[in-house]
Scaffold this active site. Structure first.
Site, PDB file in Angstrom:
ATOM      1  N   TYR A   1      37.584  36.825  33.213  1.00  0.00           N
ATOM      2  CA  TYR A   1      37.504  38.105  33.915  1.00  0.00           C
ATOM      3  C   TYR A   1      38.540  38.248  35.024  1.00  0.00           C
ATOM      4  O   TYR A   1      38.514  39.233  35.757  1.00  0.00           O
ATOM      5  CB  TYR A   1      36.068  38.333  34.406  1.00  0.00           C
ATOM      6  CG  TYR A   1      35.137  38.559  33.238  1.00  0.00           C
ATOM      7  CD1 TYR A   1      34.958  39.824  32.696  1.00  0.00           C
ATOM      8  CD2 TYR A   1      34.502  37.489  32.612  1.00  0.00           C
ATOM      9  CE1 TYR A   1      34.150  40.027  31.587  1.00  0.00           C
ATOM     10  CE2 TYR A   1      33.694  37.681  31.503  1.00  0.00           C
ATOM     11  CZ  TYR A   1      33.526  38.952  30.993  1.00  0.00           C
ATOM     12  OH  TYR A   1      32.742  39.156  29.874  1.00  0.00           O
TER      13      TYR A   1
ATOM     14  N   GLN B   1      25.774  32.174  53.411  1.00  0.00           N
ATOM     15  CA  GLN B   1      25.154  33.149  52.515  1.00  0.00           C
ATOM     16  C   GLN B   1      24.126  32.512  51.586  1.00  0.00           C
ATOM     17  O   GLN B   1      23.534  33.200  50.753  1.00  0.00           O
ATOM     18  CB  GLN B   1      26.242  33.834  51.681  1.00  0.00           C
ATOM     19  CG  GLN B   1      27.254  34.609  52.506  1.00  0.00           C
ATOM     20  CD  GLN B   1      28.442  35.085  51.675  1.00  0.00           C
ATOM     21  OE1 GLN B   1      28.582  34.759  50.498  1.00  0.00           O
ATOM     22  NE2 GLN B   1      29.319  35.847  52.302  1.00  0.00           N
TER      23      GLN B   1
ATOM     24  N   HIS C   1      29.639  32.769  48.759  1.00  0.00           N
ATOM     25  CA  HIS C   1      29.838  32.993  47.325  1.00  0.00           C
ATOM     26  C   HIS C   1      29.061  31.993  46.454  1.00  0.00           C
ATOM     27  O   HIS C   1      29.616  31.302  45.618  1.00  0.00           O
ATOM     28  CB  HIS C   1      31.330  32.965  46.983  1.00  0.00           C
ATOM     29  CG  HIS C   1      32.127  34.029  47.645  1.00  0.00           C
ATOM     30  ND1 HIS C   1      33.451  34.248  47.369  1.00  0.00           N
ATOM     31  CD2 HIS C   1      31.794  34.952  48.592  1.00  0.00           C
ATOM     32  CE1 HIS C   1      33.916  35.256  48.120  1.00  0.00           C
ATOM     33  NE2 HIS C   1      32.905  35.686  48.867  1.00  0.00           N
TER      34      HIS C   1
ATOM     35  N   TYR D   1      41.710  40.223  52.905  1.00  0.00           N
ATOM     36  CA  TYR D   1      41.117  40.660  54.158  1.00  0.00           C
ATOM     37  C   TYR D   1      42.149  40.554  55.278  1.00  0.00           C
ATOM     38  O   TYR D   1      42.981  39.651  55.295  1.00  0.00           O
ATOM     39  CB  TYR D   1      39.897  39.805  54.507  1.00  0.00           C
ATOM     40  CG  TYR D   1      38.733  39.983  53.566  1.00  0.00           C
ATOM     41  CD1 TYR D   1      37.978  41.148  53.580  1.00  0.00           C
ATOM     42  CD2 TYR D   1      38.385  38.978  52.663  1.00  0.00           C
ATOM     43  CE1 TYR D   1      36.902  41.319  52.725  1.00  0.00           C
ATOM     44  CE2 TYR D   1      37.313  39.137  51.803  1.00  0.00           C
ATOM     45  CZ  TYR D   1      36.579  40.308  51.833  1.00  0.00           C
ATOM     46  OH  TYR D   1      35.522  40.469  50.978  1.00  0.00           O
TER      47      TYR D   1
ATOM     48  N   GLU E   1      33.417  44.948  40.861  1.00  0.00           N
ATOM     49  CA  GLU E   1      33.520  45.195  39.431  1.00  0.00           C
ATOM     50  C   GLU E   1      32.169  45.220  38.736  1.00  0.00           C
ATOM     51  O   GLU E   1      31.248  44.501  39.125  1.00  0.00           O
ATOM     52  CB  GLU E   1      34.346  44.097  38.754  1.00  0.00           C
ATOM     53  CG  GLU E   1      35.775  44.004  39.214  1.00  0.00           C
ATOM     54  CD  GLU E   1      36.554  42.926  38.474  1.00  0.00           C
ATOM     55  OE1 GLU E   1      37.737  42.732  38.797  1.00  0.00           O
ATOM     56  OE2 GLU E   1      35.978  42.260  37.577  1.00  0.00           O
TER      57      GLU E   1
END
Length: 384
Positions: free
Chosen positions: A264, A99, A161, A275, A254
């Protein structure tokens, strides 16, 4: 002569959903689609085509645009939408892995005076890969005076990520959003940049009031912890606070308001689930000392890019929050009452592709990037 399709906001552009058909002349060769949303009729005009996985967009004062392509190219786009076929030079090696790649682009708030352009990107180093941030100045087609301001540590070999959005606040601090690199527990570690929001001065120095600066063993750049993968960030137009969104696993995407030193929760608390198995993650959805999201999506919409609309072209949308979504290929419009989301509308589902970025244009229009090997810059324009 172009076809223009009038569509309801929740329908994809299929023949079965066409309400009316007309013809119109435009300066672009792309099809312009017209939609009727709850509050505003609008058309989507394709401004530029042929971009490979575009990720971030910034508007230069002279009307041109800078667009990052994830494989590692930074493009200049003319005010007429023409993409310069020659990418800009002067970038460091970009690690386009998984990614990762060339990610966000942002201008310094005083760009007209200092010319600084900021880029987030993935680079290789000891231990693998990680998100880094640089700044440089544009000279012709070359980025010069390049300075690396931040390097995510430790690096790792995972391919997911990386974050990453870049936002300046009204005091001139630079915020960098990061992901947990697919290694969940890193988001709860103070000695690790992963899974956090970073706060720096514009030249990369660590602010004296960063919450963990004097904590033994902590990374002083950290401003938060417990974030999973933040790919949207924007300043609230009234409060000036930084709002972000992050991906959840199989649910639990979120929206949060970012405040100094706040945890958080990821992966201790989440509305998402594992998953494949669908089993619970962590200790539930709430825990003392960990923030609850302002808003969450279950099932997931895979959010990316966000902007508060502050222009004059869409009066009914002023103050609304717009969120791009990769899943269902849509744009989500959120109406707010202070820090509460009071209404959601889903637009453009399946109409133009996976929406990666959302921006307010200096002309008052809304601009979108689509994440595709043949990505586009699209513009939302009001229709009377």
């Amino acid at each position: 002569m172009l076809n223009s399709l009038f569509l309801r906001s929740h329908n994809p552009p299929a023949l079965s959903s066409v309400l009316a058909l007309c013809c119109a002349l435009y300066s672009t060769s792309a099809v312009a689609l017209l939609f009727a949303s709850e509050q505003q009729r609008f058309r989507v005009t394709i401004v530029s085509e042929g971009l490979e996985h575009p990720w971030g967009l910034a508007f230069l004062p002279d009307g041109r645009m800078l667009v990052s392509e994830r494989p590692g190219r930074l493009r200049l786009v003319g005010a007429d939408g023409r993409v310069d076929p020659e990418p800009l030079h002067g970038l460091p090696p970009i690690a386009a892995v998984g990614q990762g790649g060339l990610l966000d682009v942002a201008l310094h708030p005083d760009y007209r005076d200092n010319g600084w352009i900021y880029l987030s990107y993935v680079a290789s180093g000891p231990g693998g890969y990680g998100t880094e941030v640089l700044r440089g100045r544009l000279k012709g087609r070359t980025l010069v005076d390049v300075q690396v301001l931040f390097r995510m540590l430790p690096k790792s070999t995972r391919g997911q990520h990386f974050g990453s959005r870049l936002v300046f606040d009204r005091q001139g601090y630079l915020y960098i959003t990061l992901g947990d690199r697919g290694e969940q527990q890193r988001a709860q570690r103070l000695d690790d940049h992963a899974g956090s929001v970073i706060r720096l001065h514009d030249d990369g120095r660590v602010p004296a009031d960063n919450p963990f600066r004097d904590h033994p063993g902590a990374r002083p750049e950290k401003f938060t912890l417990g974030n999973r993968n933040l790919q949207g960030a924007a300043l609230h137009p009234q409060s000036g606070e930084l709002w972000t969104h992050e991906h959840g696993p199989q649910g639990g995407d979120e929206i949060n308001i970012i405040r100094a030193g706040v945890n958080y929760g990821w992966p201790v608390i989440t509305f998402g689930r594992n998953y494949g198995t669908g089993t619970a993650i962590g200790e539930g959805t709430a825990k003392p000392g960990m923030a609850q999201p302002l808003y969450q999506w279950t099932p997931s919409i895979a959010p990316s890019g966000m902007a508060f609309y502050t222009g004059e072209r869409f009066p009914a949308w002023r103050g609304n929050l717009f969120v791009g979504a990769l899943r269902d290929q849509m744009l989500v419009r959120l109406e707010l009452d202070g820090a509460r989301v009071v209404h959601e509308e889903r637009l453009l589902q399946g109409a133009i592709g996976r929406i990666r970025d959302v921006r307010n244009g200096p002309d008052g229009f809304v601009y979108l990037l689509t994440d595709s090997p043949k990505g586009v810059i699209a513009r939302l324009e009001p229709v009377p």
